[in-house]
Design a protein around this motif. Structure first.
Motif, PDB file in Angstrom:
ATOM      1  N   CYS A   8       0.827  -1.209   0.000  1.00 61.07           N
ATOM      2  CA  CYS A   8       0.000   0.000   0.000  1.00 61.07           C
ATOM      3  C   CYS A   8       0.861   1.258   0.000  1.00 61.07           C
ATOM      4  CB  CYS A   8      -0.932   0.006   1.211  1.00 61.07           C
ATOM      5  SG  CYS A   8      -2.231  -1.253   1.159  1.00 61.07           S
ATOM      6  N   ALA A   9       1.949   1.234   0.772  1.00 55.82           N
ATOM      7  CA  ALA A   9       2.825   2.397   0.852  1.00 55.82           C
ATOM      8  C   ALA A   9       3.481   2.692  -0.497  1.00 55.82           C
ATOM      9  CB  ALA A   9       3.891   2.181   1.921  1.00 55.82           C
ATOM     10  N   ILE A  10       3.835   1.634  -1.244  1.00 56.40           N
ATOM     11  CA  ILE A  10       4.482   1.822  -2.543  1.00 56.40           C
ATOM     12  C   ILE A  10       3.493   2.340  -3.572  1.00 56.40           C
ATOM     13  CG2 ILE A  10       5.619   0.660  -4.471  1.00 56.40           C
ATOM     14  CD1 ILE A  10       6.824  -1.284  -2.444  1.00 56.40           C
ATOM     15  N   LEU A  11       2.332   1.685  -3.680  1.00 51.19           N
ATOM     16  CA  LEU A  11       1.405   1.973  -4.770  1.00 51.19           C
ATOM     17  C   LEU A  11       0.522   3.188  -4.501  1.00 51.19           C
ATOM     18  CD1 LEU A  11       0.241  -1.576  -5.913  1.00 51.19           C
ATOM     19  CD2 LEU A  11       1.992  -0.114  -6.908  1.00 51.19           C
ATOM     20  N   GLU A  12       0.303   3.502  -3.234  1.00 54.60           N
ATOM     21  CA  GLU A  12      -0.618   4.585  -2.914  1.00 54.60           C
ATOM     22  C   GLU A  12      -0.172   5.922  -3.492  1.00 54.60           C
ATOM     23  OE1 GLU A  12      -3.337   5.558   0.956  1.00 54.60           O
ATOM     24  OE2 GLU A  12      -1.197   5.213   1.301  1.00 54.60           O
ATOM     25  N   ARG A  13       1.120   6.147  -3.510  1.00 53.60           N
ATOM     26  CA  ARG A  13       1.628   7.447  -3.960  1.00 53.60           C
ATOM     27  C   ARG A  13       1.977   7.477  -5.446  1.00 53.60           C
ATOM     28  NH1 ARG A  13       6.019   5.115  -1.083  1.00 53.60           N
ATOM     29  NH2 ARG A  13       7.879   4.809  -2.383  1.00 53.60           N
ATOM     30  N   GLN A  14       1.847   6.344  -6.136  1.00 53.92           N
ATOM     31  CA  GLN A  14       2.239   6.283  -7.536  1.00 53.92           C
ATOM     32  C   GLN A  14       1.065   6.594  -8.458  1.00 53.92           C
ATOM     33  OE1 GLN A  14       5.374   6.024  -8.371  1.00 53.92           O
ATOM     34  NE2 GLN A  14       5.985   5.637  -6.257  1.00 53.92           N
ATOM     35  N   VAL A  15       1.307   7.457  -9.442  1.00 48.35           N
ATOM     36  CA  VAL A  15       0.311   7.715 -10.488  1.00 48.35           C
ATOM     37  C   VAL A  15       0.669   6.963 -11.761  1.00 48.35           C
ATOM     38  CG1 VAL A  15      -0.312   9.957  -9.547  1.00 48.35           C
ATOM     39  CG2 VAL A  15       1.514   9.813 -11.259  1.00 48.35           C
ATOM     40  N   ALA A  16       1.886   6.430 -11.815  1.00 45.33           N
ATOM     41  CA  ALA A  16       2.343   5.674 -12.979  1.00 45.33           C
ATOM     42  C   ALA A  16       3.529   4.816 -12.566  1.00 45.33           C
ATOM     43  CB  ALA A  16       2.729   6.596 -14.125  1.00 45.33           C
ATOM     44  N   LEU A  17       3.812   3.795 -13.379  1.00 44.40           N
ATOM     45  CA  LEU A  17       4.965   2.929 -13.162  1.00 44.40           C
ATOM     46  C   LEU A  17       5.577   2.579 -14.514  1.00 44.40           C
ATOM     47  CD1 LEU A  17       3.513   0.389 -10.553  1.00 44.40           C
ATOM     48  CD2 LEU A  17       5.175   2.193 -10.055  1.00 44.40           C
ATOM     49  N   ASP A  18       6.886   2.369 -14.536  1.00 44.79           N
ATOM     50  CA  ASP A  18       7.569   1.790 -15.686  1.00 44.79           C
ATOM     51  C   ASP A  18       8.008   0.379 -15.316  1.00 44.79           C
ATOM     52  OD1 ASP A  18       7.301   4.056 -17.292  1.00 44.79           O
ATOM     53  OD2 ASP A  18       9.193   4.926 -16.591  1.00 44.79           O
ATOM     54  N   ILE A  19       7.702  -0.590 -16.182  1.00 42.78           N
ATOM     55  CA  ILE A  19       8.002  -1.991 -15.902  1.00 42.78           C
ATOM     56  C   ILE A  19       8.862  -2.521 -17.045  1.00 42.78           C
ATOM     57  CG2 ILE A  19       7.032  -4.268 -15.415  1.00 42.78           C
ATOM     58  CD1 ILE A  19       4.447  -2.873 -14.553  1.00 42.78           C
ATOM     59  N   GLU A  20      10.124  -2.858 -16.736  1.00 45.60           N
ATOM     60  CA  GLU A  20      11.089  -3.229 -17.774  1.00 45.60           C
ATOM     61  C   GLU A  20      11.623  -4.634 -17.528  1.00 45.60           C
ATOM     62  OE1 GLU A  20      14.854  -1.162 -20.035  1.00 45.60           O
ATOM     63  OE2 GLU A  20      14.873  -1.145 -17.845  1.00 45.60           O
ATOM     64  N   VAL A  21      11.726  -5.421 -18.610  1.00 41.36           N
ATOM     65  CA  VAL A  21      12.274  -6.763 -18.505  1.00 41.36           C
ATOM     66  C   VAL A  21      13.778  -6.667 -18.269  1.00 41.36           C
ATOM     67  CG1 VAL A  21      12.783  -7.093 -20.968  1.00 41.36           C
ATOM     68  CG2 VAL A  21      12.185  -9.068 -19.546  1.00 41.36           C
ATOM     69  N   GLU A  22      14.320  -7.606 -17.510  1.00 38.48           N
ATOM     70  CA  GLU A  22      15.754  -7.645 -17.277  1.00 38.48           C
ATOM     71  C   GLU A  22      16.429  -8.435 -18.396  1.00 38.48           C
ATOM     72  OE1 GLU A  22      16.440  -9.259 -13.421  1.00 38.48           O
ATOM     73  OE2 GLU A  22      15.563  -7.550 -12.374  1.00 38.48           O
ATOM     74  N   GLY A  23      17.625  -8.019 -18.762  1.00 40.13           N
ATOM     75  CA  GLY A  23      18.327  -8.696 -19.845  1.00 40.13           C
ATOM     76  C   GLY A  23      17.678  -8.365 -21.180  1.00 40.13           C
ATOM     77  N   ASN A  24      17.656  -9.349 -22.099  1.00 40.70           N
ATOM     78  CA  ASN A  24      17.013  -9.121 -23.387  1.00 40.70           C
ATOM     79  C   ASN A  24      16.185 -10.330 -23.763  1.00 40.70           C
ATOM     80  OD1 ASN A  24      18.328 -10.845 -25.685  1.00 40.70           O
ATOM     81  ND2 ASN A  24      20.070 -10.130 -24.467  1.00 40.70           N
ATOM     82  N   GLN A  25      15.282 -10.127 -24.721  1.00 37.11           N
ATOM     83  CA  GLN A  25      14.347 -11.163 -25.136  1.00 37.11           C
ATOM     84  C   GLN A  25      14.616 -11.625 -26.562  1.00 37.11           C
ATOM     85  OE1 GLN A  25      10.972  -8.583 -23.769  1.00 37.11           O
ATOM     86  NE2 GLN A  25      10.082 -10.525 -23.180  1.00 37.11           N
TER      87      GLN A  25
END
Length: 284
Positions: free
Chosen positions: A14-31
């Motif tokens: 809750c503490a992490i997401l409550e204050r976020q209006v957006a997130l960037d989600i990136e894969v590690e390494g390469n695909q």
């Protein structure tokens, strides 16, 4: 001696997401080198987005890392992911970076894929490996992803939908069994096809040239709420052919609750595993 109180997993989420209006989600390494028996578990990092990014920059700058997402999927399921994307049983553990502890997870059982690949098209003699996959949408036992808290209680669920416009990928998002959002790109031809646009900074590539907009149950867009690839084709080209990796920007609807945000993170992972994980080479 002063005792330090460590928040439990639910409080930390809750503490992490409550204050976020957006997130960037990136894969590690390469695909790039991931197919059949070479398909690895896909791990991700969740970042806090930066403000005032320069879209003409050579690279896409990331903000503060908040969470790590680690996949655990059986090898046999990963082997057939190219042919049935999204079908493998899998579990994603989401860990808080600061406390190094699990705060939630995403998981699914074995299903059909969102589509099946029976043929690839290419002028290359090894067209099965280097060709453009021709995929046929499926409409039964479609992929889903449950969002669970650290205690294993289901918070929400994302489910691939099938309707008469089967060429448009749609995801239904529910929170505590209550239908909440529908996520899909803008369409043309009376809703039959996703809209394709020319590249522009922040639009990304392929389907994500037209972002997956987060909508209410009547199909109306929430302002600025979408799942998209925030990079330009220039930034993708600079990254290099052999270092391709997916990156999603998730902009939440205004007034979204913590649990709705958690379920929408699950929708991002479902979009990746079902639609873009296996075709990364063709993005951009």
């Amino acid at each position: 001696m002063t005792q330090v109180m460590v928040p439990d997993a639910k409080e930390k989420l809750c503490a992490i997401l409550e204050r976020q209006v957006a997130l960037d989600i990136e894969v590690e390494g390469n695909q790039f080198c991931r197919m059949c028996c070479c398909q690895p578990n896909m791990n991700w990092t969740v970042f806090e987005p930066l403000d005032d990014l320069d879209p003409s920059a050579d690279t896409f700058e990331m903000g503060k890392a908040l969470m790590k997402i680690k996949e655990s999927s059986p090898w046999a399921g990963r082997c057939v992911s190219f042919f049935c994307p999204g079908g493998r049983p899998t579990s994603y553990t989401v860990d808080d970076i600061a406390l190094h502890r699990e705060v939630m997870r995403f998981q699914k059982g074995c299903t059909c894929g969102q589509s099946c690949c029976m043929v690839t098209v290419s002028m290359h003699p090894m067209s099965w490996l280097c060709g453009w996959p021709i995929r046929f949408p499926l409409c039964c036992c479609l992929p889903f992803l449950s969002t669970l808290d650290a205690d294993g209680v289901e918070i929400g669920k994302s489910q691939i939908l099938c309707d008469q416009n089967f060429c448009v990928p749609k995801i239904a998002v529910s929170v505590y069994d209550k239908p909440t959002y529908i996520v899909y790109p803008d369409t043309c031809l009376y809703g039959f096809c996703p809209v394709c646009t020319c590249d522009a900074p922040g639009q990304g590539s392929w389907f994500l040239r037209s972002p997956f907009h987060i909508r209410d149950l009547n199909g109306n867009r929430y302002e600025h709420a979408a799942i998209r690839d925030p990079r330009s084709s220039h930034q993708l080209a600079k990254k290099g052919w052999c270092s391709r990796g997916n990156l999603y920007s998730l902009d939440f609807p205004n007034n979204a609750t913590v649990y709705e945000k958690a379920a929408l993170m699950g929708a991002v992972m479902l979009i990746d595993i079902s639609l873009f994980e296996q075709d990364t080479a063709f993005l951009g």
